[in-house]
Design a protein around this motif. Structure first.
Motif, PDB file in Angstrom:
ATOM      1  N   THR A 194       1.324  -2.146  14.464  1.00  0.00           N
ATOM      2  CA  THR A 194       0.162  -2.347  13.879  1.00  0.00           C
ATOM      3  C   THR A 194       0.592  -3.325  12.581  1.00  0.00           C
ATOM      4  N   LEU A 195       1.489  -2.636  12.019  1.00  0.00           N
ATOM      5  CA  LEU A 195       2.034  -3.227  10.527  1.00  0.00           C
ATOM      6  C   LEU A 195       3.070  -4.555  11.004  1.00  0.00           C
ATOM      7  N   ALA A 196       3.702  -4.618  11.989  1.00  0.00           N
ATOM      8  CA  ALA A 196       4.531  -5.749  12.399  1.00  0.00           C
ATOM      9  C   ALA A 196       3.119  -6.861  12.715  1.00  0.00           C
ATOM     10  N   LEU A 255       7.599  -4.943   1.954  1.00  0.00           N
ATOM     11  CA  LEU A 255       8.215  -3.867   1.371  1.00  0.00           C
ATOM     12  C   LEU A 255       7.477  -2.601   2.004  1.00  0.00           C
ATOM     13  N   VAL A 256       6.467  -2.662   2.216  1.00  0.00           N
ATOM     14  CA  VAL A 256       5.722  -1.434   2.981  1.00  0.00           C
ATOM     15  C   VAL A 256       6.410  -1.156   4.469  1.00  0.00           C
ATOM     16  N   TYR A 301       7.841   2.340   5.645  1.00  0.00           N
ATOM     17  CA  TYR A 301       7.525   3.195   7.043  1.00  0.00           C
ATOM     18  C   TYR A 301       8.794   3.239   7.728  1.00  0.00           C
ATOM     19  N   VAL A 302       9.733   2.086   7.863  1.00  0.00           N
ATOM     20  CA  VAL A 302      11.078   2.485   8.382  1.00  0.00           C
ATOM     21  C   VAL A 302      11.856   3.637   7.929  1.00  0.00           C
ATOM     22  N   LYS A 303      11.940   3.631   6.493  1.00  0.00           N
ATOM     23  CA  LYS A 303      12.686   4.781   6.054  1.00  0.00           C
ATOM     24  C   LYS A 303      12.087   6.106   6.295  1.00  0.00           C
ATOM     25  N   LYS A 361       8.790   1.243  -8.004  1.00  0.00           N
ATOM     26  CA  LYS A 361       8.844   0.272  -9.221  1.00  0.00           C
ATOM     27  C   LYS A 361       8.712  -1.361  -8.707  1.00  0.00           C
ATOM     28  N   LYS A 362       9.171  -1.619  -7.591  1.00  0.00           N
ATOM     29  CA  LYS A 362       9.205  -2.710  -6.935  1.00  0.00           C
ATOM     30  C   LYS A 362       7.590  -3.035  -6.532  1.00  0.00           C
ATOM     31  N   LEU A 363       7.208  -2.220  -6.073  1.00  0.00           N
ATOM     32  CA  LEU A 363       5.562  -2.283  -5.753  1.00  0.00           C
ATOM     33  C   LEU A 363       4.788  -2.893  -6.755  1.00  0.00           C
ATOM     34  N   GLN A 364       4.923  -2.336  -7.889  1.00  0.00           N
ATOM     35  CA  GLN A 364       4.033  -2.309  -9.225  1.00  0.00           C
ATOM     36  C   GLN A 364       4.473  -3.707  -9.764  1.00  0.00           C
TER      37      GLN A 364
END
Length: 292
Positions: A151-153, A195-196, A200-202, A282-285
């Motif tokens: 779904t994310l893809a 990034l999300v 999910y992969v991680k 930090k990157k998200l923010q």
């Protein structure tokens, strides 16, 4: 019979059994799925003319007994087995019940409906029950995680189309061009979704396989919430102005992403992976507060 069992599935029984064997349950349900598939075949033969009503009644009784065992086994699944594991079995039993109702209706309705279609649907559901039920909660979460990633893809592809200016039907007008502000916020959303996807992969590779039963469920819950929020974020690129997306939807999206990271950080991870999740927070923010 089937409708009574469907109603029964809505009752959440709090079963406590620390010795419960999830693999044994998988094997029992798999065997019953095979039995039910054969029962469905026999029912279609018993209900076709010129067979007698007694033949159909006999098979309905046999199917009822199979469902009695299915629902009975499902009701023995304890909380220790995991919420996602139990939900997988509940969904499987529910789908077979719905398939059985559709098959019976195809013989009872006037004029007669085509019975082979509902029979094939029930066979497919039984096959899934035979071959795809999870062996434990971790397996159930991993299976669900794969669906979330698919779904994310799709969402990632769509948000990049918008960010690249290929937003057919934008603002309900295929000829209307996006403003620089709209493109900028779409690119911002694309960075967040990218990034999300990596998060999910991680989590799939590093966290789910190391998490205990409770943490697996927490990851699944947070993952589902963020997946739903991804759809909301991308859909708002068509319906909301740029400032509203930044002030409301991007903020909500980042909050849900941070909640997923917090769930992942509860898993005992090597230092390098723990630091990776801190960097992602930090990157998200940083992306969320950036204005081009």
């Amino acid at each position: 019979m089937a409708e009574t069992y469907l109603a029964d599935l809505k009752t959440d029984r709090s079963v406590d059994d620390p010795e419960f064997d999830t693999k044994d349950m998988q094997e029992k349900i798999s065997k019953l799925g095979k039995v039910l598939s054969h029962d469905a075949t026999k029912l279609t033969l018993a209900c076709k003319s010129p067979r007698k009503p007694a033949d159909g009644i006999k098979m309905i009784t046999e199917i009822s007994n199979t469902f009695f065992r299915l629902v009975g086994f499902y009701n023995t699944i304890p909380k220790q087995a995991g919420k996602t594991y139990k939900e997988a079995f509940r969904a499987a039993v529910r789908d077979t019940l719905l398939g059985q109702i559709a098959l019976c209706n195809s013989f009872s309705d006037e004029p007669k409906k085509e019975f082979m279609v509902p029979t094939a649907v029930l066979w497919e559901t039984c096959k899934m029950m035979e071959t795809q039920m999870p062996v434990d909660n971790r397996a159930a979460v991993l299976k669900q995680w794969k669906t979330m990633q698919e779904t994310l893809a799709d969402a990632k592809s769509e948000v990049h189309d918008v960010a690249d200016g290929d937003a057919g039907g934008f603002d309900d007008d295929e000829d209307e061009e996006m403003s620089p502000e709209q493109i900028a916020v779409a690119k911002q959303c694309a960075q967040l979704v990218d990034l999300v996807v990596f998060i999910y992969v991680k989590i799939e590779r590093r966290c789910i396989k190391e998490a205990d039963c409770l943490l697996c469920d927490q990851l699944a819950d947070a993952g589902r919430v963020l997946g739903d929020e991804t759809d909301v974020l991308v859909s708002q690129l068509y319906d909301s102005d740029a400032e509203t997306i930044r002030a409301k939807y991007i903020k909500e999206y980042v909050d849900k992403a941070l909640a997923l990271i917090q769930a992942a950080q509860k898993v005992s991870l090597p230092e390098e992976h723990a630091k990776w999740f801190e960097m992602c927070s930090k990157k998200l923010q940083e992306i969320a507060t950036k204005k081009d």
